[in-house]
Design an enzyme around this catalytic site. Structure first.
Site, PDB file in Angstrom:
ATOM      1  N   ASP A 133       0.814  -1.209   0.000  1.00  0.00           N
ATOM      2  CA  ASP A 133       0.000   0.000   0.000  1.00  0.00           C
ATOM      3  C   ASP A 133       0.858   1.275   0.000  1.00  0.00           C
ATOM      4  O   ASP A 133       0.710   2.118   0.870  1.00  0.00           O
ATOM      5  CB  ASP A 133      -0.908  -0.055   1.239  1.00  0.00           C
ATOM      6  CG  ASP A 133      -1.865   1.117   1.315  1.00  0.00           C
ATOM      7  OD1 ASP A 133      -2.342   1.559   0.264  1.00  0.00           O
ATOM      8  OD2 ASP A 133      -2.120   1.580   2.441  1.00  0.00           O
TER       9      ASP A 133
ATOM     10  N   GLU B  70       0.678  -1.681  14.138  1.00  0.00           N
ATOM     11  CA  GLU B  70      -0.114  -0.753  13.316  1.00  0.00           C
ATOM     12  C   GLU B  70      -1.521  -0.683  13.871  1.00  0.00           C
ATOM     13  O   GLU B  70      -2.065  -1.702  14.307  1.00  0.00           O
ATOM     14  CB  GLU B  70      -0.220  -1.226  11.852  1.00  0.00           C
ATOM     15  CG  GLU B  70       1.029  -1.061  11.028  1.00  0.00           C
ATOM     16  CD  GLU B  70       0.833  -1.462   9.557  1.00  0.00           C
ATOM     17  OE1 GLU B  70      -0.306  -1.392   9.047  1.00  0.00           O
ATOM     18  OE2 GLU B  70       1.839  -1.861   8.944  1.00  0.00           O
TER      19      GLU B  70
ATOM     20  N   TYR C  31      -6.840  -3.331  12.417  1.00  0.00           N
ATOM     21  CA  TYR C  31      -7.575  -2.109  12.055  1.00  0.00           C
ATOM     22  C   TYR C  31      -9.034  -2.239  12.460  1.00  0.00           C
ATOM     23  O   TYR C  31      -9.933  -2.127  11.637  1.00  0.00           O
ATOM     24  CB  TYR C  31      -7.418  -1.847  10.547  1.00  0.00           C
ATOM     25  CG  TYR C  31      -6.044  -1.306  10.216  1.00  0.00           C
ATOM     26  CD1 TYR C  31      -5.794   0.063  10.245  1.00  0.00           C
ATOM     27  CD2 TYR C  31      -4.992  -2.153   9.924  1.00  0.00           C
ATOM     28  CE1 TYR C  31      -4.532   0.567   9.981  1.00  0.00           C
ATOM     29  CE2 TYR C  31      -3.727  -1.664   9.656  1.00  0.00           C
ATOM     30  CZ  TYR C  31      -3.504  -0.300   9.683  1.00  0.00           C
ATOM     31  OH  TYR C  31      -2.249   0.204   9.424  1.00  0.00           O
TER      32      TYR C  31
ATOM     33  N   GLU D 121       3.326  -8.276   7.047  1.00  0.00           N
ATOM     34  CA  GLU D 121       2.090  -8.938   6.650  1.00  0.00           C
ATOM     35  C   GLU D 121       2.266  -9.958   5.521  1.00  0.00           C
ATOM     36  O   GLU D 121       1.561  -9.905   4.504  1.00  0.00           O
ATOM     37  CB  GLU D 121       1.030  -7.898   6.257  1.00  0.00           C
ATOM     38  CG  GLU D 121       0.651  -6.998   7.421  1.00  0.00           C
ATOM     39  CD  GLU D 121      -0.520  -6.067   7.101  1.00  0.00           C
ATOM     40  OE1 GLU D 121      -0.948  -6.014   5.938  1.00  0.00           O
ATOM     41  OE2 GLU D 121      -0.999  -5.398   8.026  1.00  0.00           O
TER      42      GLU D 121
HETATM   43  C1  GCB Z   1      -1.431  -2.342   6.641  1.00  0.00           C
HETATM   44  C2  GCB Z   1      -0.131  -2.286   5.929  1.00  0.00           C
HETATM   45  C3  GCB Z   1       0.227  -0.881   5.510  1.00  0.00           C
HETATM   46  C4  GCB Z   1      -1.014  -0.173   4.974  1.00  0.00           C
HETATM   47  C5  GCB Z   1      -2.042  -0.086   6.071  1.00  0.00           C
HETATM   48  C6  GCB Z   1      -3.346   0.571   5.608  1.00  0.00           C
HETATM   49  O1  GCB Z   1      -1.738  -3.292   7.317  1.00  0.00           O
HETATM   50  O2  GCB Z   1       0.918  -2.871   6.638  1.00  0.00           O
HETATM   51  O3  GCB Z   1       1.238  -0.942   4.554  1.00  0.00           O
HETATM   52  O4  GCB Z   1      -0.727   1.088   4.464  1.00  0.00           O
HETATM   53  O5  GCB Z   1      -2.357  -1.378   6.510  1.00  0.00           O
HETATM   54  O6  GCB Z   1      -3.505   1.771   5.765  1.00  0.00           O
HETATM   55  O7  GCB Z   1      -4.188  -0.139   5.074  1.00  0.00           O
END
Ligand code: GCB
EC number: 3.2.1.31
Length: 651
Positions: A207, A540, A504, A451
């Site tokens: 990403d 994250e 997330y 990941e």
């Molecule tokens: C993740 C990734 C990261 C992305 C982020 C997102 O899990 O490791 O590279 O930018 O999520 O914002 O979706």
């Protein structure tokens, strides 16, 4: 809870070092010294993208044999910078294939005439495959962006009629394949009713925008013909004394003497030794402490190495000075210890990304980012998702910012990416990362991937091998990879020292339902800890936020939503923080560019700062939290001067 004794890597000393290193030679940062000069080649280079159908016209017409301007039109291209956002040609932004850089250099006469001098061409990074010619002669090839590579070009500049100018041509290919890191695939679109003949797109599985080009400095430097090729330092603490184990490799002659002196910050010699390896003992040593953990953070000694050698051309000397921070790193089943004290990572994930320069190295940006990190009270970051420029790590050493150093093992999403060729390349990349970054006290852990599809059996074997290789390369640091798999299915977790988790909640799942975060986070932590009994970092978490969007009660994409999501995560983190959760790294420090997609509005907007480094509301929330944690976790217990309260313009 049963306690496992701390695994203290530093105690192994120098003997194990480098035993598995397959690379030839060291990669010391090029520095000026009494015996070394450097000449930076930053500035404007000539540039051309090869738009021919097969992208191979440059090779067919041998563009490297003559000045680039003679084979067609060229553009001015700044180095360092990514080439993508510089021109007004949209085709260049999305270009996949070979691009050509060229620069002419006038060398100092001494470099071309003094046969005691060795001239080296060093490329800070070229993403992703590079071929280098000097005066039309094929000199160097390198696979993989984000890491330096170099060649001794003395024999090209010191023979025959003196070349008044040196022409350096670099062809770079940004194509990602199933065996590059990161991997990618090329997809040909064969439906001629929709696409022109030969039309293809590059698919990536990560990403961030695949910026490319000469994104770090290119330079020439000199050493004597017999020279200090590499230095490896590990440190330890014994009672009140600091231990500095060093190992030095010399090239060019077997007849030499080495002296190593350790100087303190006041330039006083505190210990010295001779020979290619040894241990220096520093009674009452000042330790390298992370920023905010101690009132005297980031203490650096310097190891001054002097080489004197007899060569067929007469005596030569070489000098190299390496900053050394004395510190230990250890991991128990629930703690991450620095200098024997529990360390809590309260920091960020970053990208080397900003504005039109793309990923091009930039001092003002770097200094601004460090000012923001200090403003925030952040004590750590992960180099998501590739090794950053060496200058970044030097700043971390000096400021006491702790680093989880990640290799470009990102986007390992498909089963076919876990093959033998990839595995060998991945191991080699880890060798290059460790070779480059091993001496930075700020680097406290290696991350071999972000990941990966770690639920796959093949990924389990692959990760096991890469992690074992990395540990053999550097027994002095813990190793991890960052997972977003299910705890029960993850095949790589048994091999890591610290579990790093991305999640997330209330963003990619149950979006809008902030009330679920605490429960889901608690479940996540408990499941992982119960199964693995290893310290955990929330590596994250975050929410997409458009600066200036407001809505209360909070709705997605607003500054209020990002703030509330963070608050809920923080409540969950606080439940486990004194138990086995040893860190939290927000995604992301700043907004950054991605490929275009329906879920990205001019890039990823999960930054707490905008791409222009202006704060969103969440930055203030995080700042308050980080300073609070800093004051709670400081050693010895004393109140950190809270830049948060004083709001000093000089912090
Ligand atoms: C993740 C990734 C990261 C992305 C982020 C997102 O899990 O490791 O590279 O930018 O999520 O914002 O979706």
């Amino acid at each position: 809870m049963a306690r496992r004794s701390a695994v203290a890597w530093a105690a192994f000393g120098p003997l194990l070092w480098g035993c598995a290193l397959g690379l030839q030679g060291g990669m010391l940062y090029p520095q000026e010294s009494r015996s070394r000069e450097r000449k930076e080649l930053d500035g404007l280079w000539s540039f051309r993208a090869d738009f021919s159908d097969n992208r191979r016209r440059g090779f067919e017409e041998q563009w490297y044999r003559r000045p680039l301007r003679e084979s067609g039109p060229t553009l001015d291209m700044p180095v360092p910078s990514s080439f993508n956002d510089i021109s007004q040609d949209w085709r260049l932004r999305h270009f996949v294939g070979w691009v050509w850089y060229e620069r002419e250099v006038i060398l100092p006469e001494r470099w071309t005439q003094d046969l005691h001098t060795r001239v080296v061409l060093r490329i800070g990074s070229a993403h992703s495959y590079a071929i280098v010619w000097v005066n039309g002669v094929d000199t160097l090839e390198h696979e993989g962006g984000y890491l330096p590579f170099e060649a001794d070009i003395s024999n090209l500049v010191q023979v025959g009629p003196l070349p008044s100018r040196l022409r350096i041509t670099i062809a770079i290919n940004n194509t990602l394949t199933p065996t590059t890191l990161p991997p990618g695939t090329i997809q040909y679109m064969n439906d001629t009713s929709k696409y022109p003949k030969g039309y293809f797109v590059q698919n990536t599985y990560f990403d961030f925008f695949n910026y490319a080009g000469l994104q770090r400095s290119v330079l020439l430097y000199t050493t004597p013909t017999t020279y200090i090729d590499d230095i490896t330092v590990t440190t330890g603490v014994e009672h009140d004394s600091g231990l500095v184990n060093y190992q030095i490799s010399v090239k060019g002659s077997n007849l030499f003497e080495l002296e190593a002196r350790l100087l303190d910050a006041e330039n006083k010699v505190v210990a010295n030794g001779t020979g290619t390896q040894g241990q220096l003992k520093v009674p009452g040593a000042s330790l390298w402490w992370p920023y905010l953990m101690h009132e005297r953070p980031a203490y650096l000694y310097s190891l001054e190495v002097r080489l004197t050698a007899q060569t067929s051309l007469g005596p030569v000397s070489d000098f190299y000075s390496l900053p050394v921070g004395i510190r230990t790193v250890a991991v128990t089943e629930s703690q991450f210890l620095i200098n024997g004290k529990p360390f809590y990572f309260h920091g960020v994930n970053k990208h080397e990304d900003a504005d039109i320069r793309g990923k091009g190295f930039d001092w003002p940006l770097l200094v601004k980012d460090f000012n923001l990190l200090r403003w925030l009270g952040a004590n750590a970051f992960r180099t998501s998702h590739y090794p950053y420029a060496e200058e970044v790590l030097q700043m971390c050493d000096r400021h006491g910012i702790v680093v989880i150093d990640e290799c470009p093992g990102v986007g390992l999403a498909l089963p076919q990416f876990f093959n033998n060729v990839s595995l060998h390349h991945h191991m080699r990349v880890m060798e290059e990362v460790v070779r480059r970054d091993k001496n930075h006290p700020a680097v406290v852990m290696w991350s071999v991937a972000n990941e990966p599809a770690s639920h796959l059996e093949s990924a389990g074997y692959y990760l096991k091998m890469v992690i074992a290789h990395t540990k053999a390369l550097d027994p002095s640091r813990p190793v991890t990879f960052v997972s977003n798999s299910n705890y029960a299915a993850d095949k790589g977790a048994p091999y890591v020292d610290v579990i790093c988790l991305n999640s997330y909640y209330s963003w990619y799942h149950d979006y809008g339902h902030l009330e679920l975060i605490q429960l889901q986070l608690a479940t996540q932590f408990e499941n992982w800890y119960k199964k693995y009994q290893k310290p955990i970092i929330q590596s994250e978490y975050g929410a997409e936020t458009i600066a200036g969007f407001h809505q209360d009660p909070p709705l997605m994409f607003t500054e209020e939503y990002q703030k509330s999501l963070l608050e809920q995560y923080h409540l969950g983190l606080d439940q486990k923080r004194r138990k086995y959760v040893v860190g939290e790294l927000i995604w992301n420090f700043a907004d950054f560019m991605t490929e275009q997609s329906l879920t990205r509005v001019l890039g990823n907007k999960k930054g707490i700062f905008t791409r222009q480094r202006q704060p969103k509301s969440a930055a203030f929330l995080l700042r308050e939290r980080y300073w609070k944690i800093a004051n709670e976790t400081r050693y010895p217990h004393s109140v950190a001067k809270s830049q948060c309260l004083e709001n000093s313009p000089f912090t």
